[in-house]
Design a protein around this motif. Structure first.
Motif, short mmCIF file in Angstrom:
data_model
loop_
_atom_site.label_atom_id
_atom_site.label_comp_id
_atom_site.label_asym_id
_atom_site.label_seq_id
_atom_site.Cartn_x
_atom_site.Cartn_y
_atom_site.Cartn_z
N LEU A 104 78.27 28.87 56.68
CA LEU A 104 77.48 29.19 55.49
C LEU A 104 76.00 29.03 55.82
O LEU A 104 75.56 27.95 56.22
CB LEU A 104 77.84 28.27 54.32
N VAL A 105 75.26 30.12 55.65
CA VAL A 105 73.81 30.08 55.85
C VAL A 105 73.15 29.90 54.50
O VAL A 105 73.36 30.71 53.57
CB VAL A 105 73.30 31.37 56.52
N LEU A 106 72.38 28.84 54.38
CA LEU A 106 71.60 28.56 53.18
C LEU A 106 70.12 28.77 53.51
O LEU A 106 69.74 28.76 54.69
CB LEU A 106 71.83 27.13 52.71
N PHE A 107 69.31 28.93 52.49
CA PHE A 107 67.89 29.20 52.71
C PHE A 107 67.02 28.15 52.01
O PHE A 107 67.25 27.83 50.84
CB PHE A 107 67.53 30.60 52.22
N TYR A 108 66.06 27.65 52.75
CA TYR A 108 65.12 26.66 52.21
C TYR A 108 64.41 27.21 50.97
O TYR A 108 64.15 26.47 50.02
CB TYR A 108 64.11 26.29 53.31
N ASP A 109 64.09 28.50 50.98
CA ASP A 109 63.44 29.11 49.81
C ASP A 109 64.29 28.91 48.56
O ASP A 109 63.77 28.61 47.48
CB ASP A 109 63.26 30.62 50.03
N ASP A 110 65.61 29.07 48.70
CA ASP A 110 66.51 28.89 47.56
C ASP A 110 66.61 27.42 47.17
O ASP A 110 66.76 27.08 45.99
CB ASP A 110 67.91 29.42 47.89
N LEU A 111 66.57 26.56 48.18
CA LEU A 111 66.62 25.12 47.92
C LEU A 111 65.46 24.70 47.02
O LEU A 111 65.63 23.90 46.09
CB LEU A 111 66.57 24.38 49.25
N VAL A 112 64.29 25.28 47.27
CA VAL A 112 63.10 24.96 46.46
C VAL A 112 63.24 25.58 45.07
O VAL A 112 62.93 24.93 44.06
CB VAL A 112 61.83 25.48 47.16
N ALA A 113 63.70 26.83 45.00
CA ALA A 113 63.74 27.54 43.73
C ALA A 113 64.93 27.16 42.86
O ALA A 113 64.84 27.13 41.63
CB ALA A 113 63.75 29.05 43.99
N ASP A 114 66.07 26.88 43.49
CA ASP A 114 67.31 26.64 42.74
C ASP A 114 68.17 25.62 43.48
O ASP A 114 69.21 25.96 44.04
CB ASP A 114 68.08 27.96 42.57
N PRO A 115 67.75 24.36 43.51
CA PRO A 115 68.52 23.37 44.26
C PRO A 115 69.95 23.21 43.77
O PRO A 115 70.86 22.97 44.56
CB PRO A 115 67.71 22.07 44.09
N THR A 116 70.17 23.36 42.47
CA THR A 116 71.53 23.26 41.94
C THR A 116 72.42 24.34 42.51
O THR A 116 73.57 24.09 42.90
CB THR A 116 71.51 23.34 40.40
N GLY A 117 71.91 25.55 42.58
CA GLY A 117 72.68 26.65 43.12
C GLY A 117 73.02 26.46 44.59
O GLY A 117 74.14 26.76 45.03
N VAL A 118 72.07 25.95 45.36
CA VAL A 118 72.30 25.69 46.78
C VAL A 118 73.37 24.62 46.95
O VAL A 118 74.28 24.75 47.77
CB VAL A 118 70.99 25.28 47.48
N LEU A 119 73.26 23.56 46.17
CA LEU A 119 74.23 22.47 46.26
C LEU A 119 75.63 22.94 45.87
O LEU A 119 76.63 22.59 46.53
CB LEU A 119 73.78 21.32 45.36
N ALA A 120 75.71 23.76 44.85
CA ALA A 120 77.01 24.29 44.42
C ALA A 120 77.61 25.17 45.51
O ALA A 120 78.82 25.09 45.79
CB ALA A 120 76.86 25.07 43.13
N ALA A 121 76.80 26.00 46.15
CA ALA A 121 77.30 26.87 47.21
C ALA A 121 77.81 26.05 48.38
O ALA A 121 78.86 26.37 48.97
CB ALA A 121 76.19 27.82 47.67
N ALA A 122 77.10 24.99 48.72
CA ALA A 122 77.54 24.13 49.82
C ALA A 122 78.87 23.47 49.49
O ALA A 122 79.78 23.42 50.33
CB ALA A 122 76.47 23.06 50.12
N CYS A 123 79.02 22.98 48.27
CA CYS A 123 80.28 22.34 47.88
C CYS A 123 81.44 23.32 47.93
O CYS A 123 82.52 22.99 48.41
CB CYS A 123 80.15 21.75 46.47
N ARG A 124 81.22 24.52 47.41
CA ARG A 124 82.30 25.52 47.43
C ARG A 124 82.70 25.85 48.86
O ARG A 124 83.90 26.00 49.15
CB ARG A 124 81.87 26.78 46.67
N HIS A 125 81.73 25.93 49.75
CA HIS A 125 82.05 26.23 51.15
C HIS A 125 82.87 25.11 51.77
O HIS A 125 83.72 25.35 52.63
CB HIS A 125 80.76 26.44 51.94
N LEU A 126 82.61 23.88 51.33
CA LEU A 126 83.33 22.73 51.86
C LEU A 126 84.64 22.48 51.12
O LEU A 126 85.33 21.50 51.39
CB LEU A 126 82.45 21.48 51.81
N ASP A 127 84.96 23.37 50.19
CA ASP A 127 86.23 23.32 49.46
C ASP A 127 86.34 22.07 48.59
O ASP A 127 87.41 21.46 48.50
CB ASP A 127 87.41 23.41 50.43
N VAL A 128 85.22 21.69 47.96
CA VAL A 128 85.25 20.62 46.96
C VAL A 128 84.60 21.14 45.68
O VAL A 128 83.74 22.02 45.72
CB VAL A 128 84.52 19.33 47.44
#
Length: 240
Positions: A159-183
């Motif tokens: 899963l490739v995440l983007f720092y730009d998104d982390l700044v703009a939408d940290p909740t969305g980035v965190l949710a994407a990471a969790c889904r990728h990790l199957d939690v």
């Protein structure tokens, strides 16, 4: 030897928000980081053996998914990545990409501290030597990093995440990471907004010298274009 190997790796990039991601994910009850951040087994300590690596995670609660977040793994050579895959064939990977021009400047400012210098004491030539070093260029060549890891792991594992998104939408980035990790993301999406948006291990905020912008654009234009082709994301603003 007790313990088990990680279920996932945070492989970088350096100076791109990996510490923030680690701090947020370790609040999740379904994830465990008993060895802390930056275990460095695959780049520094392989000679200690897989039993030693397993032992670092022996305290993980049953049923949790174990993580090792070590940004240095991004630049592992292909043969080391193949070893990772042999040991962890079902492992999942997280990679955060930051504008490599900003990343190079942030890393160079960190190198200043190692050199016991202040920013005003370092010449443009000094900074250019750092930018052109193999380590700096390698850490900012995201396409090459990605291709090396994909030489062993299926694309859906990374899963490739983007720092730009982390700044703009940290909740969305965190949710994407969790889904990728199957939690389930729910347990960490309630993190207080102030903490969720807090920068972790933030740099000094020293602005990039205008005289260095042109050389950095020259260094990274083709690398950004290659990463854009791999990800399908418009990254033209990285050169703006």
């Amino acid at each position: 030897m007790s313990g088990r190997l990680p279920d996932f790796l945070g492989i970088g990039a350096q100076k791109a928000g990996t510490t923030w991601l680690f701090e947020m994910l370790r609040d999740h009850p379904g994830l465990a980081f008993p060895a802390g951040k930056e275990v460095h087994f695959w780049d520094w300590y392989q000679d200690r053996g897989l039993d030693w690596y397993r032992s670092q995670f022996a305290d993980a609660a049953p049923g949790t998914r174990i993580g090792d977040v070590t940004p240095g793994y991004a630049v592992l050579p292909a043969e080391a990545v193949a070893q990772v895959h042999r040991a962890m064939p079902d492992g999942r990977l997280l990679f955060i990409a930051r504008n490599p021009i900003e990343r190079a400047w942030s890393a160079a400012l960190m190198a200043l501290r190692w050199a016991l210098m202040y920013e005003h004491e370092a010449s443009d030539a000094w900074f250019l030597d750092v930018f052109r070093s193999g380590q700096s260029l390698g850490r900012g060549d995201y396409a090459q990093c990605m291709e090396t890891w994909l030489s062993a792991f299926p694309r859906e594992r990374l899963l490739v995440l983007f720092y730009d998104d982390l700044v703009a939408d940290p909740t969305g980035v965190l949710a994407a990471a969790c889904r990728h990790l199957d939690v389930d993301p729910a347990p960490v999406l309630g993190i207080a907004g102030e903490r969720l948006g807090r920068r972790v291990n933030a740099g000094e905020g020293t602005p990039l010298r205008p005289s260095l912008l042109g050389p950095l654009r020259d260094l990274y234009a083709s690398r950004i274009a290659a990463f854009q082709r791999l990800t399908g994301r418009d990254l033209s603003h990285w050169l703006a």
